[in-house]
Each structure stands twice: as structure tokens, then as C-alpha cells.
Design a protein around this motif. Structure first.
Motif, PDB file in Angstrom:
ATOM      1  N   ASP A 194       0.822  -1.205   0.000  1.00 14.16           N
ATOM      2  CA  ASP A 194       0.000   0.000   0.000  1.00 14.16           C
ATOM      3  C   ASP A 194       0.861   1.263   0.000  1.00 14.16           C
ATOM      4  N   ARG A 199       3.318   2.241   1.945  1.00 21.14           N
ATOM      5  CA  ARG A 199       3.815   2.824   3.193  1.00 21.14           C
ATOM      6  C   ARG A 199       5.133   2.219   3.656  1.00 21.14           C
ATOM      7  N   PHE A 200       5.493   1.049   3.137  1.00 23.44           N
ATOM      8  CA  PHE A 200       6.645   0.342   3.674  1.00 23.44           C
ATOM      9  C   PHE A 200       7.636  -0.007   2.560  1.00 23.44           C
TER      10      PHE A 200
END
Length: 956
Positions: A97, A99-100
Motif C-alpha cells: 500500500d 507505506r513500507f
């Protein structure tokens, strides 16, 4: 515009080229990577390959297909458990998604699949690192007791740590393996099992931990019990901590090298200033974390200020266990936070978990207690546990650290004895002067004591007055006494100064708030929009900062943090005063810790110049704010202590007195180790928690003025208590003998009637507390050696037609005679008692008033005697006698307005073991006879007399 268009075209072209070079499938290191949404870019593939090279071969060598999808990620960067791995274990998924870091997510997925096969996260030694347990409260799902773990399951806990440890790009002590050294040791040990002889990753060089642990100089680890205190609820059962004792260059272990480690409830407001502290602690509103500080700080807090003895036990650990314990301490200091419950999850139970984490699971000490686990019961279990060498897990150190107050009491008693010897061995011409001076130095008046010491200077300097050893002992004891009294005076002065400081802080906050509100209103009426907005925001900030709710205050601080840049430009003097308001309000409302919990808040608001301390910031321009920021401290040396020092100098010089070995041999400050060891061995080896006794009983009741009716019942009595300690008890692990506490002490008489068993009578003391503190006359203690007690009881009796009764009492205790810290004593009691009795169906109903529950108020009078039986230094066997009388006024519910209750009880405890070994309980034979006479009862108009005989065994 042309340049902007060219840049946009270039960026778009780069993105297009990257996407064009992306592939939906690639193979690396035997792993297949697929993508159902978009391909893997060259940069992503390169990062994954670099990551794979850093993972141990055992983790990445399994044939596994990893799919990249668009599932949402949880907080740890992985999808939900049921989406990570398919049931067959050959297909795994990575969420994406944005974010990482994708390569790290792939590493986590690989380790997740690896652990699913090998089961490291289900091992007991991993589960106990963060306290993974299941219970009814968690629907029998594993839950971490360490709130700082922030993981959804033991596996995800292991996966996130292992990934961070193996891929960490930090250097030195900032690495996760240098902060969480216990987890690092677990991971290293498991990887070495996979590749014997090779440490993967290699043992970290963590300089901060190595210097902190200083294992080469660690002499031993002690378990310390700070004696229980009735000063506040939090100290009612004592406090358990560890002491790390270190050697210096000469091999000695000075106090200043030691460190204290213990769990404390985290409270933003000092406990004394928080009226809801007790209830919050009982119902789990606090968290607890591990704290470390120099042992001298602990010494000052407990021994000097709070007057609490420190009892010591040496913890028997092997060298490996010692290292593991320090690794656990270091790790929890970095990341350890637990729910705190005063009775069940407290400093003692958390300490058990800490020590257990350094021991093999087979030697783990079980936490005792049905509803509560105080520190005393924990020590009881550790003394009975076996260590690595077969010896006891803890061994008593017969050199307790006595509180200054305790030392002063001992010194006061010794110097009275020494003064008597000095009077007997002095010439008659000096006797009267000596006696008068001794009376003066025993006064509660500082002026009288100072005068008395001045007179003694010339008298004790005479060669014909007493023996040198007695003179030395008297002056030494006087120094211990006066040092304590001087400290007490300083502490009282500090407390008074702190009260004044807080009053001045509040007044300063009110002045600043009023002035800033006016300044905000003035700005809000200005012509410029920015000034009007800043003025309105300032008014809102002042309102929020002054609020009683901590959350509202924090919101006000945050709002000012955002407003300050604009406010500083528009009205710098107003901005400076706003900073000062926040500083003073955070002090008076104990918001410092709350502000530090918000990253950067306190620095942005209060530290305009990061290089200067808080009281030298430019907005703290006046002397008054600087004074208010400084904690008051009184360091006055009392006049009697100064006079005593001059007396010592004069007497020593006049007699040529030196503290030689011969003189020192007769001097003492505390009981000798052999005396302390003997007292410890003779004390009751039970903490007082979870008592249980089984007795046979005969209960007889005579009613009517002429004994018109008699009833006798025989049965079995089951007796026990959650906690039971009494005045005069000398227990190894519990209260001092001058304090007694009872929680839920109950007894039930079971009889056989009409072909079935039943409860013929029951009595329960819900709560009882008694205190008869030793008095120090030189400190202004009352000449009357008074104590106090309170109690709440429930009871019932078929023979007396009482379905349920409640009694509550409060009173005073007068010490008539005592010996050996109340081990033997005669006490007198007087107090008030309330009683209400609810009649059973057996009560006669002739008089309508008897259908009500009689409620009465009485004057409770008592006389108590206790005497040890057997050896003088043993406290396991004793005889206790109690006589009582209670003239009572019955307010409602009875045909009479007055009654008299009187009686007595004789109780004998005889220990069945001479010396219990290995921390075992020593059962005792109990025999008790009780007679109670009452002029009014629920079963008839005449008096009743009830006699009970009980004989049985106290099991624990």
C-alpha cells in the motif's frame, strides 16, 4: 513554462521507461516472485536481491512463491495472518500500500514462512521475553503483557525483530540488537543451532551495554525488600527491587557503586497529590515500567526520608544466568511497559517474571497468591526454590540496612542504658550534673538538647566519669540520633517550602493567564487579519492551558506550538509570555512527562536556545520565574548536632580518647550479623498470605438467667485468611512487629444436622489494621505510647439466631509493657464499635420490635497479653490472651436500650517443627478457648453465654 514542460516530459519518460522494464515474474535465490497488479521494477528487484544476500541461508532456501498484491498492510507491514501464507506453506503474499519498504516486507514474509515451519516463536523462552500468555480475559488467545512489544502475535513479534536485526543499517549502539539484547541473544542462539559453530549474525559489539553491565566487576545481585509502610497505600506491602553490587579497584563494594533496579507504577502526578491513586492502582489505570537509578538515591528515599528498613537476600545465579539477567534488565529499560494492578500485577510479580527470564523454565518460580501477591510472599517462594548448584535461590544477608529512624530508636535506647552505667561509675560530685544533662539531651526541645550537650562537654571530659568505651558509645549514639532529627527537620522544611513554591506558581500562572487573555483580546481587535487570528488563537490557548483536564492542556500546548511562529513575528513579547505560561503551567500541573511523550513538543515550546538549561531561556527574564523553577532544598545542620560535635571535640581532647580497636569493640550501630541471622532463623517462615487451618470444635450455648436451655454442637472448623499478621508477629518477610494487617480472615463451623452437613456459624474479618509505632521521645513523640486500630467484620450463628451480622470498630491501643519489639506484650485498648444483627427464622417474633435488625453503638474496652513459648529467640510458638467488655447502647430493633457484651479468648500456637528448612512452612498446633457473655440476644430476653473450644492444625 517551457522549462517546466520539459522537466515534466523528462520525469514522465523516466517513469514510463521504469514501468516498461518492470516484470511480473522473476526468480532469485530459488524463490519465485510474482505480481498480480504491476511488475517488479529493476530497483525493487535489486533491493530484494541485496536483502536476500543478508538473510541466513536457512531462511531463504525454501522453495516459495511470493506474490505481490494490493492487500492493505497492518501496522507491522504485513497482511493479516490468514493472508500471509497459504495452508500448504508454498505460497506467500506481500501487501503493497506504498507505506513500507518492499524489500523489508519480503524479508518479513520469508521469516514468517520460515517460523511457521520451525516454530521458534512458540518456544517458551521466546514467549516469556514479552510475556506472551493466554487467559480468559483474552479469550484464550496469546497476548503480550509487555505493552511496548506492540505486536499482534508471538510470530509477528519474532518476525519484525528478526528482520530489523538482520537488515538494520544503523551502526554501534543504535542497532536494535544493542537495544533489545535479550531478543538478539535468542535469535543468535537459534541461528547457531542451524549452523553449528558459526554465529549468524555474529555476537554484537554493543559498547553501551558492555559498559553498563560491567560483568567483570559485578560482585553479586541482591533482592531488596523495602519494609512495608503505612504512610500510603502504595507502600502498604513493601517494595521489591534488585541491587547490583559492584567492586572497585581494591575489591570492596562501596554503596555509591551499586545500582537499584525495580518496577514502579508510572504516574504523571506524585502519588501524594493524586487523591485517586489507590483506586487507580487497584483497577489497573496505571502502567508499570522498569527503572534504574544509583543505589544511593534509593537509600536516600527509603532509609533516610521514608524511614523504611531494607532487608537483603543474595540471588544465587550462575555466570550465564547473571549475564542473561542483565540482558533482560537492559532490554526492559529500553522497551518494557506493563499493566499495573496493585494486588496482582505489581512490583513483585513483575520482578518474578524478570528473574524467571534468566532461569531455565524448569526452575521458574511460580507466582503465589489467590487474589494477591505481595512482595513478602514472593520472597517466601524464592527462598524455597533451588538454584543452579542445588542451594537456595536466595540467601538471607544478615546485615540489613536500617532506616535512619530505626537507627535513632536503637541509639536512643542504648544511650539510656549507657547513661545509667555512666551515672553508676561516676563520682558523686558529678552525678547530679550528669543526671540533669542526660535529661536535657533526651528532651524534644532543640534548645534543651543543645544546652545539655554543652554541659556534657566538661563532664564527659573528666577521667573519673565512666569508662572510655561508654563515653564513646554515648557520643556515637547521640550522633546517630541527632543526625536523624536534623534530617527530619530539613525534610519538613523542604515540604513547607514546596507548599509555598506551588502557591507562588499558581499565583504566577493566574497572573500570566489574565494578562495573556487581555493581550489576545487586544490583538483580536486589530486591523490586520493575521493579528486578529493570532489574538483569537491565543485566547483559545490560554483557556485550554488553564484547564483541569490533562488532554485539554496538551491540546492547548499543541495549538500554541502551531501558533508560535506567527505570534513571535507579530508580538514577540506576547509570545515570550505565552512560553513562560506553558513552562509554569507544566510545572504546577505535572505535565512535563506528558509533553515529552509528544515528539518535539517541549523542545519547540520551551527551548528557544537549545544550548541553555530551562531556567536560562531568554523568556525567563526575571528572578521570580527562575526561583519558582528550582526545587526547594533545606540543608541546615541543627543546633544540637553542632553542639554535640563541639562536645565530642572537647571530651576527646580532654581524655585523649581515640576510637581504638578496644573502644570500637564495645560500640555498635546495629545488631551484629550473628544476632540478625539468629533473629531471622527464629522468625515465622511464612509471609502471612493464604493461611489455612483445619480444627475440630465444640460449641456450647447457655441461654436464660438460670441456664434454662443449653445447646452443644460439635463439628469441623475450616479457617483461613488471604492475609493475616498480628501485633508481635516476627515474620521473615512481612510487616514489622508493630504493625498488623488482616484481610479476609474467616472461620466456618461445619456440623452434621438432619442428615446433612451445614454451616452452623461463620465469622469473617474483612479488613483489620493495627499500628503501634515505636515512639522517639527526642523527636517530640507522645509520652503516651498510643497506637490505633480499625476493623470490619461479618458473622452469623444458628445458635444465636443471627442470619447475618456486621460490626465495625475504631480505637486506640495503649502499650502497657513490651519486650523484644512486642514479641511479649501487655496492651490496653479503647474504642467505639458499631454493630447490626439481622435475625434468622429461629428468632422469636413475640415483640414487633424484634423483627427489625438491632443496631447499636458501644464503648469497646480490651486487655491483651502475648508471650512467646520456648526459646527466647524463636517466635513460632506463643500464648495469647484477650479480655474484652463492651457496654452498648441499642438504638433501634430491640426491646432494651442497653446491653453488655464481655468475654475472653485464650489461644495457643505451638510450632510442630523446630527449624523449617528450605523455606518450607512450619505447621502449628492451634488450641483456643473462647467465652462470650451478652445480656441481650436475638433468641430471648435473658442473657446468653457461649463457650467454644477449638483444636487443630494450622497447615500454612
Amino acid at each position: 513554462m517551457v522549462a517546466v514542460a520539459a522537466v515534466a516530459t523528462l520525469v514522465a519518460g523516466s517513469i514510463t521507461d521504469a514501468l516498461a522494464s518492470a516484470t511480473t515474474t522473476f526468480v532469485s535465490g530459488g524463490l519465485t516472485f510474482t505480481s498480480g497488479r504491476r511488475g517488479w521494477t529493476p530497483a525493487e528487484r535489486s533491493a530484494i536481491e541485496l536483502m536476500l544476500a543478508r538473510l541466513p541461508a536457512a531462511v531463504r532456501r525454501r522453495a516459495l512463491s511470493i506474490e505481490r498484491g494490493d492487500r492493505p498492510c497492518l501496522a507491522d507491514g504485513m497482511p493479516a495472518d490468514d493472508e500471509v501464507l497459504d495452508p500448504e506453506g508454498g505460497h506467500a503474499r506481500v501487501c503493497d500500500d506504498g507505506r513500507f519498504e518492499l524489500a523489508r516486507q519480503v524479508a518479513q514474509t520469508l521469516f514468517y514462512a520460515f517460523d511457521a515451519a520451525v516454530g521458534w516463536s512458540s518456544r517458551a523462552d521466546w514467549l516469556r521475553l514479552n510475556g506472551w500468555r493466554s487467559s480468559m480475559a483474552t479469550a484464550w488467545r496469546l497476548s503480550s503483557e509487555n505493552l511496548a512489544a506492540d505486536a499482534l502475535s508471538p510470530r509477528r513479534d519474532l518476525v519484525t525483530f528478526a528482520t530489523a536485526a538482520l537488515l538494520d543499517q544503523a551502526v554501534g549502539d543504535d542497532r536494535v540488537i544493542c537495544r533489545l539484547v535479550s531478543q538478539a541473544a535468542f535469535l543468535r542462539a537459534r541461528l547457531e543451532e542451524l549452523t553449528p559453530g558459526v554465529a549468524v549474525p555474529p555476537a554484537p559489539r554493543c559498547q553501551a551495554f558492555t559498559e553498563w553491565a560491567n560483568l567483570a566487576r559485578l560482585q553479586d545481585v541482591e533482592v531488596i525488600l523495602a519494609a512495608p509502610s503505612s504512610a500510603m497505600v502504595g507502600s502498604l506491602f513493601g517494595h521489591l527491587l534488585l541491587r547490583l553490587r559492584y567492586r572497585d579497584d581494591s575489591g570492596d563494594t562501596p554503596v555509591d557503586l551499586g545500582r537499584a533496579v525495580g518496577f514502579l507504577a508510572d504516574n504523571d502526578v506524585p502519588y501524594r497529590d493524586d487523591p485517586g491513586y489507590a483506586l487507580k492502582g487497584i483497577f489497573g489505570k496505571y502502567s508499570a515500567s522498569l527503572h534504574e537509578r544509583p543505589f544511593l538515591v534509593t537509600y536516600r528515599e527509603y532509609v533516610v526520608l521514608e524511614g523504611r528498613d531494607l532487608r537483603r537476600w543474595r540471588l544465587n545465579l550462575s555466570s550465564d544466568e547473571r549475564r542473561q539477567l542483565l540482558e533482560r534488565i537492559w532490554t526492559l529499560l529500553q522497551a518494557g511497559r506493563y499493566r499495573y494492578f496493585f494486588f496482582a500485577r505489581n512490583c513483585a510479580t513483575l520482578m518474578v517474571d524478570l528473574i524467571n527470564s534468566a532461569l531455565p523454565p524448569t526452575r521458574a518460580v511460580r507466582i503465589p497468591g489467590v487474589l494477591a501477591a505481595p512482595p513478602s510472599s514472593i520472597l517466601e517462594r524464592f527462598e524455597s526454590a533451588r538454584a543452579w548448584d542445588g542451594g537456595p535461590q536466595v540467601t538471607y544477608v544478615p546485615e540489613p540496612i536500617l532506616a535512619f529512624e530505626h537507627q535513632a530508636r536503637l541509639a536512643s535506647r542504648r544511650r539510656r542504658e549507657v547513661a545509667a552505667r555512666l551515672l553508676r561509675s561516676s563520682p558523686s560530685v558529678a552525678t547530679a550534673q550528669l543526671q540533669a544533662a542526660f535529661q536535657q539531651v533526651s528532651s524534644a526541645s532543640e534548645t534543651s538538647r543543645a544546652t545539655g550537650y554543652s554541659v556534657l562537654a566538661s563532664l564527659l571530659g573528666r577521667d573519673d566519669v565512666g569508662e572510655p568505651a561508654d563515653v564513646y558509645q554515648f557520643l556515637r549514639d547521640s550522633a546517630a540520633l541527632e543526625s536523624h532529627l536534623s534530617v527530619v527537620a530539613n525534610v519538613q522544611a523542604d515540604e513547607q517550602a514546596q507548599i509555598i513554591r506551588r502557591e507562588r506558581l499558581l499565583a504566577a500562572v493566574r497572573r500570566l493567564s489574565s494578562g495573556l487573555s487581555a493581550a489576545g483580546a487586544e490583538l483580536a481587535q486589530g486591523p490586520a487579519v493575521a493579528r486578529r487570528d493570532s489574538g483569537r488563537e491565543l485566547i483559545d490557548v490560554v483557556t485550554a492551558v488553564a484547564h483541569s483536564d490533562p488532554a485539554r492542556r496538551l491540546a492547548g500546548y499543541q495549538q500554541l506550538r502551531q501558533t508560535l511562529p506567527r505570534l513571535t513575528t507579530i508580538a514577540p513579547d506576547v509570545a515570550a509570555r505565552a512560553r513562560l505560561l506553558v513552562l509554569l503551567q507544566s510545572e504546577v500541573s505535572y505535565d512535563v512527562t506528558r509533553m515529552k511523550a509528544v515528539a518535539g513538543m517541549r523542545d519547540d515550546l520551551l527551548f528557544v536556545d537549545a544550548e541553555k538549561p530551562i531556567d536560562e531561556q531568554p523568556y525567563v527574564a526575571d528572578d521570580e520565574p527562575r526561583t519558582l523553577l528550582r526545587w526547594p532544598s533545606e540543608t541546615r545542620v541543627s543546633v544540637p548536632l553542632q553542639a554535640l560535635q563541639r562536645t565530642k571535640q572537647v571530651a576527646f581532647a580532654a581524655r585523649g580518647l581515640q576510637p581504638t580497636a578496644e573502644v570500637l569493640a564495645g560500640a555498635q550501630d546495629a545488631p551484629a550479623p550473628e544476632v540478625s541471622a539468629r533473629a531471622y532463623a527464629g522468625a515465622l517462615p511464612r509471609s502471612g498470605i493464604d493461611q489455612l487451618a483445619v480444627l475440630t470444635a465444640v460449641d456450647g450455648l447457655v441461654t436464660g438467667a438460670a441456664g434454662a436451655r443449653a445447646e452443644v454442637k460439635a463439628g469441623l472448623v475450616l479457617a483461613g485468611a488471604l492475609y493475616d499478621e498480628r501485633l508481635g508477629d516476627h515474620r521473615r518477610f512481612g510487616f514489622a512487629s508493630h504493625t498488623a494487617m488482616v484481610v479476609a480472615r474467616s472461620a466456618a463451623l461445619l456440623t452434621w444436622s438432619k442428615g446433612r452437613p451445614g454451616v452452623a456459624a461463620h465469622e469473617t474479618r474483612l479488613i483489620g489494621f493495627r499500628s503501634l509505632l515505636p515512639r522517639l521521645s527526642e523527636a517530640g513523640g507522645s509520652g503516651w505510647p498510643l497506637g490505633w486500630d480499625l476493623s470490619v467484620d461479618l458473622y452469623g450463628s444458628d445458635a444465636r439466631a443471627v442470619a447475618a451480622g456486621v460490626a465495625a470498630g475504631w480505637g486506640l491501643i495503649l502499650r502497657l509493657w513490651e519486650r523484644d519489639d512486642l514479641a511479649d506484650h501487655v496492651l490496653s485498648t479503647v474504642g467505639v464499635a458499631y454493630q447490626a444483627e439481622f435475625p434468622s427464622a429461629a428468632a422469636p417474633r413475640n415483640d414487633p420490635s424484634q423483627s427489625l435488625a438491632p443496631q447499636s453503638l458501644g464503648l469497646a474496652l480490651g486487655l491483651e497479653f502475648r508471650r512467646r513459648l520456648g526459646a527466647a529467640d524463636s517466635h513460632r510458638s506463643f500464648l495469647a490472651i484477650r479480655l474484652f467488655a463492651r457496654p452498648t447502647w441499642i438504638a433501634i430493633g430491640a426491646p432494651v436500650n442497653a446491653a453488655l457484651y464481655a468475654g475472653g479468648i485464650v489461644e495457643t500456637h505451638l510450632a510442630l517443627r523446630r527449624t523449617p528448612e528450605g523455606g518450607a512452612h512450619d505447621p502449628a498446633l492451634l488450641a483456643a478457648v473462647q467465652v462470650v457473655h451478652s445480656s441481650f440476644s436475638l433468641i430471648g430476653p435473658g442473657p446468653t453465654t457461649e463457650a467454644t473450644l477449638r483444636v487443630g492444625i494450622e497447615l500454612r
